[in-house]
Design a protein around this motif. Structure first.
Motif, PDB file in Angstrom:
ATOM      1  N   PHE A   1      35.595  47.129  45.479  1.00 16.71           N
ATOM      2  CA  PHE A   1      36.099  46.318  44.383  1.00 16.71           C
ATOM      3  C   PHE A   1      36.628  47.241  43.294  1.00 16.71           C
ATOM      4  CE2 PHE A   1      33.064  43.186  46.194  1.00 16.71           C
ATOM      5  CZ  PHE A   1      33.936  42.120  46.354  1.00 16.71           C
TER       6      PHE A   1
ATOM      7  N   LEU B   1      36.559  37.489  51.035  1.00 14.94           N
ATOM      8  CA  LEU B   1      35.578  37.726  49.975  1.00 14.94           C
ATOM      9  C   LEU B   1      34.627  36.545  49.828  1.00 14.94           C
ATOM     10  CD1 LEU B   1      37.957  39.237  47.244  1.00 14.94           C
ATOM     11  CD2 LEU B   1      36.696  40.439  49.048  1.00 14.94           C
TER      12      LEU B   1
ATOM     13  N   TYR C   1      26.519  38.095  47.081  1.00 15.13           N
ATOM     14  CA  TYR C   1      27.792  38.138  46.385  1.00 15.13           C
ATOM     15  C   TYR C   1      28.108  36.765  45.822  1.00 15.13           C
ATOM     16  CZ  TYR C   1      32.698  38.766  45.309  1.00 15.13           C
ATOM     17  OH  TYR C   1      33.902  38.823  44.648  1.00 15.13           O
TER      18      TYR C   1
ATOM     19  N   GLY D   1      30.791  36.542  43.362  1.00 14.02           N
ATOM     20  CA  GLY D   1      31.986  36.787  42.575  1.00 14.02           C
ATOM     21  C   GLY D   1      33.216  36.061  43.079  1.00 14.02           C
ATOM     22  N   GLU D   2      34.369  36.521  42.601  1.00 13.86           N
ATOM     23  CA  GLU D   2      35.662  35.928  42.915  1.00 13.86           C
ATOM     24  C   GLU D   2      35.940  36.029  44.418  1.00 13.86           C
ATOM     25  OE1 GLU D   2      38.688  33.938  43.048  1.00 13.86           O
ATOM     26  OE2 GLU D   2      38.098  34.286  40.946  1.00 13.86           O
ATOM     27  N   THR D   3      36.470  34.954  44.996  1.00 10.17           N
ATOM     28  CA  THR D   3      36.749  34.937  46.432  1.00 10.17           C
ATOM     29  C   THR D   3      38.243  35.052  46.754  1.00 10.17           C
ATOM     30  OG1 THR D   3      36.851  32.511  46.443  1.00 10.17           O
ATOM     31  CG2 THR D   3      34.688  33.543  46.871  1.00 10.17           C
TER      32      THR D   3
ATOM     33  N   LEU E   1      41.552  45.529  44.210  1.00  6.23           N
ATOM     34  CA  LEU E   1      40.740  46.131  45.264  1.00  6.23           C
ATOM     35  C   LEU E   1      41.231  47.550  45.517  1.00  6.23           C
ATOM     36  CD1 LEU E   1      40.560  43.212  47.889  1.00  6.23           C
ATOM     37  CD2 LEU E   1      38.918  43.752  46.064  1.00  6.23           C
TER      38      LEU E   1
ATOM     39  N   SER F   1      33.955  40.685  40.285  1.00  7.37           N
ATOM     40  CA  SER F   1      33.292  40.824  41.576  1.00  7.37           C
ATOM     41  C   SER F   1      31.780  40.771  41.401  1.00  7.37           C
ATOM     42  CB  SER F   1      33.715  42.129  42.259  1.00  7.37           C
ATOM     43  OG  SER F   1      33.349  43.257  41.486  1.00  7.37           O
ATOM     44  N   HIS F   2      31.196  41.865  40.973  1.00  7.01           N
ATOM     45  CA  HIS F   2      29.753  41.988  40.829  1.00  7.01           C
ATOM     46  C   HIS F   2      29.502  43.113  39.843  1.00  7.01           C
ATOM     47  CE1 HIS F   2      25.557  42.902  41.795  1.00  7.01           C
ATOM     48  NE2 HIS F   2      25.490  41.754  42.423  1.00  7.01           N
TER      49      HIS F   2
END
Length: 294
Positions: free
Chosen positions: A153, A206, A217, A219-221, A228, A20-21
């Motif tokens: 996340f 996302l 953001y 990261g992964e979508t 999560l 994610s971040h």
């Protein structure tokens, strides 16, 4: 509503890759605090069974079950892992023999009030939602009668936006500039979730952001590829209610909705090396003392 990444700050990342971040705050390492003297009981979310007797080789599975067996001077040792529970503690120890609830030395126990599906099996928890916005997914299961959801996340514990209106989650617009006599158009504020009270489904999107003055953001979508933490609005992972002479040590608590930790009408309650990841409120206390937070 929980805002996403509205503070640009230096991030300390010690190891690992975040889908994610990078986290804004990292958890402390597992504690090597030595065991105290006195009777000890064990809980293991992965291998335990509440039909066991609670000793080291035959641990219980849930904290709530274990609490029924604790008395003054007892220590409850949580083996490393995640305990998906809303734990209620109303135990009474003594000043000389408090009750201790802690992680096992060298291991890290997390009390998590979130819905397990979205952490343990995200690939099976979501499906693309063709009738929504770009990159929108919907939970395969329904979760009725929970009012709303709060999320983060699972790898970085950075909060997700809780959307009150589905049109905002789906909006292609990140900024809004209404003209005269015009309503504010729908606005996407970053990765977030929406709870449909009519259907019981959780919606998630996302999509990456493109703000000029905030940390975007990147990261992964796809929510099927990362965990999560999604909790019901009234989920309270730890509620200490009318407890006396109780100590909590070396724990992580997350997955709260409105309140992650609540302490009411307690006497001589200690939190020592406990990390609390806030929902709406990380901790709320009422009529408790002495109360110590180390």
């Amino acid at each position: 509503m929980t805002s996403l990444l509205v503070v640009c700050t230096a991030v300390l990342v010690t190891q690992g890759k975040y889908l994610s971040h990078p986290p804004l705050r990292i958890n402390p390492p597992p504690s090597s605090r030595p065991l105290s003297k006195g009777p000890a009981f064990y809980v293991d979310a992965a291998t335990g069974d509440d039909a066991n007797d609670g000793n080291k080789d035959s641990p219980w599975k849930t904290i709530n079950h274990a609490l029924k067996h604790l008395k003054a001077g007892h220590t409850l040792l949580l083996r490393g892992g995640t305990y998906f529970e809303n734990v209620r503690v109303s135990l009474v120890g003594t000043k000389q023999k408090p009750i201790v609830i802690r992680s096992y030395p060298g291991e890290q126990a997390t009390i998590d009030g979130g819905i397990p599906d979205f952490q343990l099996s995200p690939a099976d928890a979501w499906e693309p939602f063709s009738g929504g916005g770009k990159g929108e997914f919907r939970s395969k299961r329904t979760y009725p009668n929970i009012r709303d959801v709060i999320g983060a996340f699972g790898d970085s514990d950075i909060g997700l936006q809780t959307y009150w209106h589905l049109i905002d989650l789906r909006s292609p617009h990140e900024l809004t500039a209404p003209g005269r006599n015009e309503d504010v158009r729908p606005q996407y504020c970053g990765p977030g979730i929406y709870y449909d009270r009519q259907t019981g489904h959780v919606h998630v999107r996302l999509a990456q952001t493109h703000f000029k003055h905030f940390d975007n953001y990147r990261g992964e979508t796809d929510p099927r590829k990362l965990p999560l933490v999604i909790a019901a609005f009234r989920s309270t992972p730890l509620w200490v209610d009318h407890a006396k002479h109780v100590k909590f040590q070396d724990l992580i608590i997350r997955g709260g909705g409105y309140e992650t930790t609540t302490v009411t009408y307690g006497v001589d309650v200690d939190f020592d090396n406990v990390t609390i990841r806030g929902g709406t409120y990380a901790m709320r206390t009422e009529n408790t003392g002495p109360f110590r937070f180390y």
